[in-house]
Design an enzyme around this catalytic site. Structure first.
Site, PDB file in Angstrom:
ATOM      1  N   SER A  25       0.778  -1.287  -0.082  1.00  0.00           N
ATOM      2  CA  SER A  25       0.026  -0.211   0.177  1.00  0.00           C
ATOM      3  C   SER A  25       0.867   1.286   0.019  1.00  0.00           C
ATOM      4  CB  SER A  25      -1.011  -0.061   1.066  1.00  0.00           C
ATOM      5  OG  SER A  25      -2.068  -0.939   1.059  1.00  0.00           O
ATOM      6  N   THR A  70      -5.408  -3.478   8.026  1.00  0.00           N
ATOM      7  CA  THR A  70      -5.308  -4.813   7.497  1.00  0.00           C
ATOM      8  C   THR A  70      -5.169  -5.670   8.779  1.00  0.00           C
ATOM      9  OG1 THR A  70      -3.865  -6.466   5.831  1.00  0.00           O
ATOM     10  CG2 THR A  70      -2.606  -4.670   7.280  1.00  0.00           C
ATOM     11  N   LYS A  74      -8.995  -5.566  11.482  1.00  0.00           N
ATOM     12  CA  LYS A  74     -10.104  -5.283  10.611  1.00  0.00           C
ATOM     13  C   LYS A  74     -11.457  -5.241  11.466  1.00  0.00           C
ATOM     14  CE  LYS A  74      -8.606  -5.844   5.856  1.00  0.00           C
ATOM     15  NZ  LYS A  74      -9.025  -6.353   4.440  1.00  0.00           N
ATOM     16  N   ASP A 111     -13.220  -3.448   0.278  1.00  0.00           N
ATOM     17  CA  ASP A 111     -12.799  -4.584  -0.261  1.00  0.00           C
ATOM     18  C   ASP A 111     -13.470  -5.178  -1.253  1.00  0.00           C
ATOM     19  OD1 ASP A 111     -10.390  -4.735   1.077  1.00  0.00           O
ATOM     20  OD2 ASP A 111     -10.954  -5.942   2.847  1.00  0.00           O
ATOM     21  N   GLY A 139     -13.437 -16.137   5.755  1.00  0.00           N
ATOM     22  CA  GLY A 139     -12.869 -14.970   6.580  1.00  0.00           C
ATOM     23  C   GLY A 139     -13.156 -13.684   6.398  1.00  0.00           C
ATOM     24  N   GLY A 140     -12.493 -12.721   6.908  1.00  0.00           N
ATOM     25  CA  GLY A 140     -13.035 -11.235   6.502  1.00  0.00           C
ATOM     26  C   GLY A 140     -12.933 -10.960   5.143  1.00  0.00           C
ATOM     27  N   ARG A 162     -12.799 -24.470   5.524  1.00  0.00           N
ATOM     28  CA  ARG A 162     -12.162 -25.790   6.536  1.00  0.00           C
ATOM     29  C   ARG A 162     -12.849 -25.779   7.776  1.00  0.00           C
ATOM     30  NH1 ARG A 162      -5.686 -25.719   6.051  1.00  0.00           N
ATOM     31  NH2 ARG A 162      -6.056 -23.433   6.688  1.00  0.00           N
ATOM     32  N   THR A 163     -13.484 -24.679   8.312  1.00  0.00           N
ATOM     33  CA  THR A 163     -14.122 -24.692   9.481  1.00  0.00           C
ATOM     34  C   THR A 163     -15.524 -24.324   9.095  1.00  0.00           C
ATOM     35  OG1 THR A 163     -12.209 -23.703  10.716  1.00  0.00           O
ATOM     36  CG2 THR A 163     -14.337 -23.608  11.787  1.00  0.00           C
ATOM     37  N   ILE A 165     -18.556 -23.933  10.519  1.00  0.00           N
ATOM     38  CA  ILE A 165     -19.282 -23.168  11.324  1.00  0.00           C
ATOM     39  C   ILE A 165     -19.100 -21.808  10.687  1.00  0.00           C
ATOM     40  CG2 ILE A 165     -17.569 -22.557  13.300  1.00  0.00           C
ATOM     41  CD1 ILE A 165     -19.996 -22.707  14.770  1.00  0.00           C
TER      42      ILE A 165
END
Length: 281
Positions: A25, A70, A74, A111, A139-140, A162-163, A165
């Site tokens: 950045s 980052t 976040k 994003d 993820g985020g 992979r997770t 939930i």
């Protein structure tokens, strides 16, 4: 000019994270500042999680007008903000902060905008409504991708992680168009998908490879990877070998940066080949 004449303040911005030395950045924003002849600075700032709140209170008093955020800050940055955009609230994370003149911290997430703008620039024929989208990861960054793809009109969004939930949580928040697949069935998720996204860090230099079989991948699909080190990840190389159009992840970084630069420095920057080369330098 006398010594008592106030000097015009030079706006400061930067990116906070831990670690942060790898961030591209500063190269991107530094290039834009030079290109447009703007008196300003953009610097990388390593911040430990325990110090985040203290740093966010101190920086505006030091002349900072805003920050990019980052990993791993976040989600925490969102909770510390005074004003939160709808899209940042939906995604549950902030990547852009504006320090307002009234002292309030304004949090946004660009994003998803950057993700879509990258596809529009490098795959102008892409039609999100043409078929299902398949997203690997929850993820985020994946949440931003999911929100932007649903907003763009994909009829179905398949997701695996992979997770499991975390995928289930995204479905519960984003609704009926989201279909969750077990990690072991990730390869099956690609059948009939016209947009395929790796939103994990797998395949990045120094990380484990992404081991999702691409046998069911259609040659008509658009395939993209949020990883941009290397630019052509093994995932993209294999997809391209199967006839797919591929888009690397660097453009997402560049496009998500543009709205923040405009808010902090007053100029909407152009994302072009020179900008890409500056990021890669």
């Amino acid at each position: 000019m006398s010594d008592t004449t106030p000097h015009p303040s030079i706006p400061l911005a930067g990116v906070i994270g831990m670690p942060i030395a790898h961030s591209r950045s500063p190269k991107v924003h530094g290039f834009w500042l030079q290109r447009y002849g703007i008196a300003g600075h953009y610097i990388p700032i390593p911040v430990m999680p325990d110090h985040l709140a203290e740093v966010l209170r101190a920086l505006p008093r030091m002349g900072f007008v805003g920050l990019n955020v980052t990993i791993p800050h976040k989600e925490a940055a969102l909770t510390l903000a005074d004003v939160v955009t709808d899209r940042a609230a939906l995604i549950g994370a902030a990547n852009t902060l504006i320090f307002r003149p009234d002292g309030k911290i304004h949090a946004d997430n660009t994003d998803g905008y950057g993700f879509i703008a990258n596809l529009r620039q490098h795959a102008p024929q892409w039609q999100p409504s043409a078929g299902a989208a398949a997203v690997i990861g929850a993820g985020g960054a994946a949440r931003a991708v999911v929100a932007s793809l649903l907003d763009s009109g994909v009829p179905e969004l398949r997701i695996t992680n992979r997770t499991k939930i975390r995928s289930e949580q995204i479905k519960s928040e984003f609704g009926a168009r989201v279909v969750v697949y077990d990690w072991a069935q990730a390869g099956n998720m690609l059948e009939g998908a016209t947009t395929v996204v790796n939103a994990t860090a797998m395949g990045m230099d120094g990380k484990q490879p992404l081991r999702v079989p691409l046998d069911a991948l259609s040659g008509d699909a658009l395939v993209t990877d949020l990883v941009y080190t290397p630019l052509m990840t093994p995932f993209l190389v294999e997809a391209q070998a199967r006839g797919c159009q591929v888009v690397d992840g660097l453009g997402m970084l560049l496009h998500q940066a543009a709205p923040g630069f405009e808010r902090w420095f007053g100029k909407r920057p152009e994302v072009d080949e020179d900008t890409r080369q500056a990021a890669l330098a």
